[in-house]
Design a protein around this motif. Structure first.
Motif, PDB file in Angstrom:
ATOM      1  N   LEU A 109       0.829  -1.216   0.000  1.00 33.49           N
ATOM      2  CA  LEU A 109       0.000   0.000   0.000  1.00 33.49           C
ATOM      3  C   LEU A 109       0.860   1.262   0.000  1.00 33.49           C
ATOM      4  O   LEU A 109       0.517   2.244  -0.669  1.00 33.49           O
ATOM      5  CB  LEU A 109      -0.971  -0.017   1.186  1.00 33.49           C
ATOM      6  N   SER A 110       1.999   1.221   0.699  1.00 32.11           N
ATOM      7  CA  SER A 110       2.844   2.424   0.722  1.00 32.11           C
ATOM      8  C   SER A 110       3.502   2.678  -0.642  1.00 32.11           C
ATOM      9  O   SER A 110       3.694   3.830  -1.029  1.00 32.11           O
ATOM     10  CB  SER A 110       3.885   2.354   1.832  1.00 32.11           C
ATOM     11  N   ILE A 111       3.817   1.617  -1.381  1.00 36.29           N
ATOM     12  CA  ILE A 111       4.370   1.788  -2.737  1.00 36.29           C
ATOM     13  C   ILE A 111       3.300   2.407  -3.651  1.00 36.29           C
ATOM     14  O   ILE A 111       3.591   3.322  -4.427  1.00 36.29           O
ATOM     15  CB  ILE A 111       4.859   0.439  -3.335  1.00 36.29           C
ATOM     16  N   ILE A 112       2.062   1.909  -3.532  1.00 35.56           N
ATOM     17  CA  ILE A 112       0.972   2.477  -4.338  1.00 35.56           C
ATOM     18  C   ILE A 112       0.840   3.964  -4.029  1.00 35.56           C
ATOM     19  O   ILE A 112       0.750   4.791  -4.932  1.00 35.56           O
ATOM     20  CB  ILE A 112      -0.373   1.748  -4.073  1.00 35.56           C
ATOM     21  N   GLU A 113       0.868   4.293  -2.744  1.00 33.25           N
ATOM     22  CA  GLU A 113       0.725   5.696  -2.318  1.00 33.25           C
ATOM     23  C   GLU A 113       1.864   6.549  -2.871  1.00 33.25           C
ATOM     24  O   GLU A 113       1.641   7.632  -3.410  1.00 33.25           O
ATOM     25  CB  GLU A 113       0.707   5.751  -0.791  1.00 33.25           C
ATOM     26  N   LYS A 114       3.100   6.035  -2.774  1.00 29.74           N
ATOM     27  CA  LYS A 114       4.279   6.774  -3.262  1.00 29.74           C
ATOM     28  C   LYS A 114       4.171   7.029  -4.771  1.00 29.74           C
ATOM     29  O   LYS A 114       4.374   8.150  -5.239  1.00 29.74           O
ATOM     30  CB  LYS A 114       5.547   5.975  -2.939  1.00 29.74           C
ATOM     31  N   ILE A 115       3.836   5.983  -5.530  1.00 29.45           N
ATOM     32  CA  ILE A 115       3.719   6.125  -6.987  1.00 29.45           C
ATOM     33  C   ILE A 115       2.572   7.081  -7.326  1.00 29.45           C
ATOM     34  O   ILE A 115       2.697   7.931  -8.203  1.00 29.45           O
ATOM     35  CB  ILE A 115       3.504   4.753  -7.676  1.00 29.45           C
ATOM     36  N   TYR A 116       1.462   6.939  -6.596  1.00 26.47           N
ATOM     37  CA  TYR A 116       0.289   7.802  -6.836  1.00 26.47           C
ATOM     38  C   TYR A 116       0.665   9.270  -6.651  1.00 26.47           C
ATOM     39  O   TYR A 116       0.430  10.095  -7.543  1.00 26.47           O
ATOM     40  CB  TYR A 116      -0.864   7.430  -5.889  1.00 26.47           C
ATOM     41  N   GLU A 117       1.268   9.584  -5.511  1.00 22.30           N
ATOM     42  CA  GLU A 117       1.622  10.992  -5.223  1.00 22.30           C
ATOM     43  C   GLU A 117       2.629  11.520  -6.233  1.00 22.30           C
ATOM     44  O   GLU A 117       2.506  12.638  -6.712  1.00 22.30           O
ATOM     45  CB  GLU A 117       2.164  11.113  -3.791  1.00 22.30           C
ATOM     46  N   ASN A 118       3.614  10.707  -6.558  1.00 17.58           N
ATOM     47  CA  ASN A 118       4.657  11.107  -7.503  1.00 17.58           C
ATOM     48  C   ASN A 118       4.064  11.399  -8.888  1.00 17.58           C
ATOM     49  O   ASN A 118       4.320  12.447  -9.474  1.00 17.58           O
ATOM     50  CB  ASN A 118       5.712  10.000  -7.576  1.00 17.58           C
ATOM     51  N   TYR A 119       3.267  10.471  -9.395  1.00 12.07           N
ATOM     52  CA  TYR A 119       2.693  10.621 -10.737  1.00 12.07           C
ATOM     53  C   TYR A 119       1.666  11.753 -10.767  1.00 12.07           C
ATOM     54  O   TYR A 119       1.634  12.554 -11.696  1.00 12.07           O
ATOM     55  CB  TYR A 119       2.054   9.305 -11.191  1.00 12.07           C
ATOM     56  N   PHE A 120       0.836  11.823  -9.715  1.00 13.79           N
ATOM     57  CA  PHE A 120      -0.224  12.838  -9.619  1.00 13.79           C
ATOM     58  C   PHE A 120       0.387  14.240  -9.643  1.00 13.79           C
ATOM     59  O   PHE A 120      -0.096  15.127 -10.351  1.00 13.79           O
ATOM     60  CB  PHE A 120      -1.026  12.633  -8.328  1.00 13.79           C
ATOM     61  N   SER A 121       1.479  14.432  -8.906  1.00 17.43           N
ATOM     62  CA  SER A 121       2.104  15.758  -8.813  1.00 17.43           C
ATOM     63  C   SER A 121       2.748  16.192 -10.132  1.00 17.43           C
ATOM     64  O   SER A 121       2.944  17.380 -10.373  1.00 17.43           O
ATOM     65  CB  SER A 121       3.138  15.785  -7.696  1.00 17.43           C
ATOM     66  N   LYS A 122       3.075  15.242 -11.006  1.00 20.31           N
ATOM     67  CA  LYS A 122       3.710  15.573 -12.292  1.00 20.31           C
ATOM     68  C   LYS A 122       2.695  15.993 -13.357  1.00 20.31           C
ATOM     69  O   LYS A 122       3.085  16.504 -14.404  1.00 20.31           O
ATOM     70  CB  LYS A 122       4.520  14.379 -12.802  1.00 20.31           C
ATOM     71  N   GLN A 123       1.397  15.738 -13.114  1.00 14.61           N
ATOM     72  CA  GLN A 123       0.359  16.091 -14.094  1.00 14.61           C
ATOM     73  C   GLN A 123       0.154  17.608 -14.091  1.00 14.61           C
ATOM     74  O   GLN A 123      -0.191  18.176 -13.068  1.00 14.61           O
ATOM     75  CB  GLN A 123      -0.963  15.382 -13.764  1.00 14.61           C
TER      76      GLN A 123
END
Length: 155
Positions: A109-123
């Motif tokens: 779950l923490s990897i999903i969260e990390k990838i989500y925040e990282n990708y979301f912030s780049k949009q």
């Protein structure tokens, strides 16, 4: 025209396959693929496979566990993508399911969260819902399950 296959003695081939398995955990399909490089009769292939199994150079469960750890902790793949790739290598559903205990649920779950925040912030230049939608699609393409993605977003 096929290139000429180099000829080796039975013992040389056996040693080459031992080295191949020692270098990195392998599954049966990879070893059989490697054997196609050599000129071998079916009985010799069988004898080599049996030797590799007996001496524990070839171990399907160990391969599956190390594959899961590597693809998750190094490449950050989700369980769905890992399962698909293992099935392509001829690993059984039962063994895959058994070996998924290599992934800690908290880490998952923490990897999903990390990838989500990282990708979301780049949009950039998108509305909030578009960013969210695009990020969810990205996580799905990485092999993460929709339920887990939603669970991370809602927290």
């Amino acid at each position: 025209m096929q290139p000429e296959k180099k000829l080796f003695t039975f013992d040389e081939i056996k040693q080459k396959l031992v080295n191949y398995c020692v270098y990195q955990d392998r599954c049966h399909a990879e070893v059989e693929q490697k054997m196609r490089e050599f000129v071998l009769i079916p009985e010799a292939k069988e004898e080599i496979i049996l030797y590799l199994l007996k001496e524990n150079y070839l171990n399907e469960e160990r391969f599956t566990r190390s594959y899961i750890r590597g693809k998750f902790y190094i490449k950050n793949w989700g369980k769905t993508k890992i399962k698909i790739h293992l099935k392509q290598k001829g690993i059984t559903e039962k063994l895959i399911t058994k070996c998924f205990d290599e992934i800690d649920n908290g880490d998952y779950l923490s990897i999903i969260e990390k990838i989500y925040e990282n990708y979301f912030s780049k949009q950039k230049g998108l509305r909030e819902y578009q960013k969210k939608s695009k990020t969810i699609k990205y996580l799905l393409s990485r092999g993460f399950e929709y339920e887990n993605i939603l669970q991370v977003i809602e927290n």
